[in-house]
Design an enzyme around this catalytic site. Structure first.
Site, mmCIF file in Angstrom:
data_model
loop_
_atom_site.group_PDB
_atom_site.id
_atom_site.type_symbol
_atom_site.label_atom_id
_atom_site.label_comp_id
_atom_site.label_asym_id
_atom_site.label_seq_id
_atom_site.Cartn_x
_atom_site.Cartn_y
_atom_site.Cartn_z
ATOM 1 N N ASP A 1 35.270 -20.565 -30.783
ATOM 2 C CA ASP A 1 35.681 -21.969 -30.843
ATOM 3 C C ASP A 1 37.116 -22.167 -31.319
ATOM 4 O O ASP A 1 37.439 -23.164 -31.972
ATOM 5 C CB ASP A 1 34.715 -22.776 -31.751
ATOM 6 C CG ASP A 1 33.283 -22.668 -31.272
ATOM 7 O OD1 ASP A 1 33.088 -22.622 -30.046
ATOM 8 O OD2 ASP A 1 32.371 -22.624 -32.120
ATOM 9 N N GLN B 1 33.213 -16.347 -27.067
ATOM 10 C CA GLN B 1 33.002 -15.985 -28.469
ATOM 11 C C GLN B 1 34.319 -15.531 -29.124
ATOM 12 O O GLN B 1 35.348 -16.050 -28.769
ATOM 13 C CB GLN B 1 31.913 -14.914 -28.610
ATOM 14 C CG GLN B 1 30.512 -15.382 -28.226
ATOM 15 C CD GLN B 1 30.307 -15.535 -26.724
ATOM 16 O OE1 GLN B 1 30.543 -14.620 -25.959
ATOM 17 N NE2 GLN B 1 29.868 -16.694 -26.294
ATOM 18 N N LYS C 1 39.832 -21.536 -26.774
ATOM 19 C CA LYS C 1 40.079 -20.656 -25.618
ATOM 20 C C LYS C 1 40.105 -21.453 -24.316
ATOM 21 O O LYS C 1 40.891 -21.175 -23.424
ATOM 22 C CB LYS C 1 38.993 -19.557 -25.536
ATOM 23 C CG LYS C 1 38.984 -18.636 -26.748
ATOM 24 C CD LYS C 1 37.848 -17.623 -26.668
ATOM 25 C CE LYS C 1 36.474 -18.252 -26.839
ATOM 26 N NZ LYS C 1 36.221 -18.839 -28.157
ATOM 27 N N GLY D 1 30.912 -22.338 -25.321
ATOM 28 C CA GLY D 1 31.145 -23.759 -25.078
ATOM 29 C C GLY D 1 32.645 -23.945 -25.121
ATOM 30 O O GLY D 1 33.242 -23.893 -26.187
ATOM 31 N N HIS D 2 33.274 -24.070 -23.956
ATOM 32 C CA HIS D 2 34.725 -24.184 -23.889
ATOM 33 C C HIS D 2 35.099 -25.596 -23.452
ATOM 34 O O HIS D 2 34.711 -26.042 -22.377
ATOM 35 C CB HIS D 2 35.294 -23.157 -22.901
ATOM 36 C CG HIS D 2 35.078 -21.729 -23.334
ATOM 37 N ND1 HIS D 2 35.527 -20.659 -22.625
ATOM 38 C CD2 HIS D 2 34.466 -21.212 -24.420
ATOM 39 C CE1 HIS D 2 35.194 -19.548 -23.254
ATOM 40 N NE2 HIS D 2 34.544 -19.856 -24.341
HETATM 41 P P1 GDP Z 1 36.536 -22.507 -27.316
HETATM 42 O O1 GDP Z 1 35.081 -22.210 -27.378
HETATM 43 O O2 GDP Z 1 37.373 -21.438 -27.931
HETATM 44 O O3 GDP Z 1 37.023 -22.887 -25.948
HETATM 45 O O4 GDP Z 1 36.762 -23.788 -28.240
HETATM 46 P P2 GDP Z 1 35.836 -25.127 -28.281
HETATM 47 O O5 GDP Z 1 36.127 -25.910 -27.046
HETATM 48 O O6 GDP Z 1 34.448 -24.791 -28.600
HETATM 49 O O7 GDP Z 1 36.419 -25.834 -29.556
HETATM 50 C C1 GDP Z 1 37.779 -26.151 -29.677
HETATM 51 C C2 GDP Z 1 37.925 -27.685 -29.829
HETATM 52 O O8 GDP Z 1 39.233 -27.989 -30.263
HETATM 53 C C3 GDP Z 1 37.739 -28.448 -28.535
HETATM 54 O O9 GDP Z 1 37.172 -29.685 -28.843
HETATM 55 C C4 GDP Z 1 39.159 -28.628 -28.020
HETATM 56 O O10 GDP Z 1 39.322 -29.781 -27.201
HETATM 57 C C5 GDP Z 1 39.893 -28.800 -29.305
HETATM 58 N N1 GDP Z 1 41.291 -28.320 -29.326
HETATM 59 C C6 GDP Z 1 41.819 -27.219 -28.739
HETATM 60 N N2 GDP Z 1 43.109 -27.063 -29.101
HETATM 61 C C7 GDP Z 1 43.389 -28.091 -29.942
HETATM 62 C C8 GDP Z 1 44.568 -28.476 -30.693
HETATM 63 O O11 GDP Z 1 45.600 -27.822 -30.678
HETATM 64 N N3 GDP Z 1 44.427 -29.598 -31.484
HETATM 65 C C9 GDP Z 1 43.284 -30.338 -31.557
HETATM 66 N N4 GDP Z 1 43.255 -31.402 -32.348
HETATM 67 N N5 GDP Z 1 42.187 -29.995 -30.864
HETATM 68 C C10 GDP Z 1 42.243 -28.894 -30.088
HETATM 69 P P1 IMO Z 2 32.641 -19.834 -27.697
HETATM 70 O O1 IMO Z 2 32.920 -19.051 -26.429
HETATM 71 C C1 IMO Z 2 30.907 -19.835 -31.682
HETATM 72 C C2 IMO Z 2 27.360 -17.331 -32.282
HETATM 73 C C3 IMO Z 2 26.029 -18.014 -32.544
HETATM 74 C C4 IMO Z 2 25.356 -16.977 -33.430
HETATM 75 C C5 IMO Z 2 25.827 -15.657 -32.824
HETATM 76 C C6 IMO Z 2 24.833 -15.007 -31.863
HETATM 77 O O2 IMO Z 2 32.459 -21.286 -27.474
HETATM 78 O O3 IMO Z 2 33.650 -19.501 -28.732
HETATM 79 P P2 IMO Z 2 24.094 -15.564 -29.386
HETATM 80 O O4 IMO Z 2 23.399 -16.770 -28.805
HETATM 81 O O5 IMO Z 2 25.407 -15.241 -28.757
HETATM 82 O O6 IMO Z 2 23.181 -14.356 -29.438
HETATM 83 O O7 IMO Z 2 24.357 -15.958 -30.924
HETATM 84 O O8 IMO Z 2 27.038 -15.944 -32.132
HETATM 85 N N1 IMO Z 2 28.046 -17.762 -31.059
HETATM 86 C C7 IMO Z 2 29.141 -18.534 -31.040
HETATM 87 N N2 IMO Z 2 29.803 -19.135 -32.044
HETATM 88 N N3 IMO Z 2 31.362 -19.940 -30.423
HETATM 89 C C8 IMO Z 2 30.713 -19.326 -29.408
HETATM 90 O O9 IMO Z 2 31.188 -19.291 -28.145
HETATM 91 C C9 IMO Z 2 29.520 -18.610 -29.681
HETATM 92 N N4 IMO Z 2 28.641 -17.914 -28.929
HETATM 93 C C10 IMO Z 2 27.745 -17.392 -29.781
HETATM 94 O O10 IMO Z 2 26.213 -19.240 -33.215
HETATM 95 O O11 IMO Z 2 25.873 -17.043 -34.745
HETATM 96 MG MG MG Z 3 33.302 -23.018 -28.112
#
Ligand code: GDP
Ligand code: IMO
Ligand code: MG
Length: 427
Positions: free
Chosen positions: A13, A223, A16, A40-41
């Protein structure tokens, strides 16, 4: 131009999805190499927000071919609903390619994930419950079902029966659940076969040919480094290799083709699920990071655990991934703090430790050693260049860069595509 890897440097998170999307317009292929719909991207394009789980974020860039590599685990029902959700919003998904060697998340893998977690009770991992671990376990145990198996009914039947032989014993005798019918599983899987057939391809051949023709290939990690099955905080990890080497095994592209490895690094730290987290905050600052940063899981809706930036982890990510660059995200979230603590080392049993300890118990005992940096109060979301940032924000970035061991080549100052300060080009 050879291949680039973009991966999470912390516990996932990091942003990415946004970083991949930013590059999507300039690359020819975006490839997921591991994980599945546990990811979850989030991608924000103009006033539209997309949450992608299984599909590569490049699917939102019209010129780009999105690829699901052999290292990914694919839940066909999730795949189809994600595709139709995007189609309804006018996104063309017809270029998608899926490796025939990718493994399928079957309904029994999802069941086993859920019952195992329940059985572990207090010791649970806090998985996403999507069947990820059991599917990779089947792959390693050589009883997995692959995408290509959907196209040979008798092989599929045999493989599902073999996989369920042992699982049904476990489900009925140990977990007190009903047995799963092989025929029903086969029928369900066959129902997906025709719907995804046009996407199935020899992706290893296609990607290597593309690289030979100087096309740009971007590998998008799911991840993060600390969730890696080998290099993460085992057993509180996911069941694949998000670290850079995973891009090779998960796609069939050799390491000599990779020129750049970009670590996505949040300006503070978050984690979802169980496991150690030295800089975790349980106070008002942690709550404020969660609220301002919108730190709630995209996949499971769970609140993310929040804490200060941890330079020990960033250094570790540089080491195990051979990072060439960092993309620092969410710097804007730190606006408004008078002072910002940054963890520079750990104290473990009275000793100062600069590097991530390999021992699980040492890591569980690690207490952060903080250095405090001055904060800033100016709104930075409109900043377009490094010099637009206030002095203390620039100093924060420079301090993180020095501690983390690789140049910070881009800075996120908001969730949108254009809310990025590019310092060095990635291409
Ligand atoms: P990922 O799993 O690595 O793709 O990240 P997630 O989407 O799960 O979580 C990142 C969150 O931060 C999302 O809601 C993005 O829209 C948000 N985000 C990404 N870059 C930035 C940033 O530079 N500033 C802010 N405020 N939000 C950001
Ligand atoms: P993105 O790509 C954050 C965590 C779960 C749990 C552990 C194992 O959005 O960064 P799993 O279902 O993979 O066997 O769970 O890994 N986990 C993540 N945490 N971002 C993710 O994906 C994750 N995918 C799995 O919360 O602790
Ligand atoms: Mg994510």
């Amino acid at each position: 131009m050879p291949a680039l890897v973009l991966l999470g440097a912390q516990w996932g998170d990091e942003g990415k999805g946004k970083a991949t999307d930013l590059l999507g317009g300039s690359v020819d292929y975006v490839v997921r190499y591991q994980g599945g719909n546990n990811a979850g991207h989030t991608v924000v394009v103009g006033d539209q927000k997309y949450a992608l789980h299984l599909l590569p974020s490049g699917i939102l860039s019209p010129g780009c071919v999105p690829v699901i590599g052999n290292g990914v685990v694919v839940d066909p029902s999730v795949l189809l609903s994600e595709l139709s959700g995007l189609n309804e919003r006018g996104v063309d998904t017809s270029k998608l390619l899926i490796s025939g060697n990718a493994h399928i998340i079957t309904p029994y893998n999802v069941t086993v994930d859920k019952v195992t977690e329940r059985f572990l009770g207090k010791r649970k991992i806090g998985t996403t419950g999507r069947g990820i671990g059991p599917t990779y376990a089947d792959k390693i145990n050589r009883v997995g079902i692959r995408v290509q198996d959907l196209y040979d009914e008798s092989i599929l039947q045999q493989k599902v029966e073999a996989a369920l032989d042992v699982k049904n014993q476990l489900l009925t005798k140990l977990y007190n659940r009903r047995a799963i019918s092989a025929d029903q599983v086969v029928e369900e899987l066959l129902g997906y076969a025709a719907q995804i057939e046009s996407y199935v391809a020899d992706t290893t051949l296609i990607l290597n040919d593309a690289l030979d023709q100087d096309k740009v290939v971007l590998f998008e990690g799911g991840q993060g480094t600390l969730l890696d099955i080998d290099h993460g905080t085992y057993p509180f990890v996911t069941s694949s290799n998000p670290t850079a080497g995973g891009a090779c095994t998960g796609t069939g592209v050799g390491p000599t083709k990779i020129s750049r490895v970009i670590g996505i690094l949040k300006a503070y730290t978050t984690r979802v699920g169980a496991g150690p987290f030295p800089t975790e905050l349980f106070d008002a600052d942690g709550e404020a990071l969660r609220r301002i940063g919108g730190e709630r899981g995209v996949t499971t809706g769970r609140d993310r655990r929040c804490g200060w930036f941890d330079a020990v982890i960033a250094r570790y990510a540089t080491r195990v991934n051979g990072l060439t660059d960092f993309f620092l995200t969410k710097l804007d979230v730190l606006t408004g703090w008078e002072e910002i603590p940054v963890c520079v080392a750990y104290e473990i049993d009275g000793k100062r430790v600069e590097e991530l300890p390999y021992s699980q118990s040492d890591f569980h005992h690690a207490k952060p050693v903080y250095e405090t940096l001055p904060g800033w109060s100016e709104d930075i979301t409109g900043a377009k260049s490094f010099s637009d940032l206030p002095k203390n924000a620039r100093a924060y970035v420079k301090a993180l860069e020095e501690m983390s061991g690789a140049p910070i080549s881009a800075i996120g100052v908001g969730p949108g595509r254009d809310e990025t300060i590019q310092i060095n080009s990635f291409l």
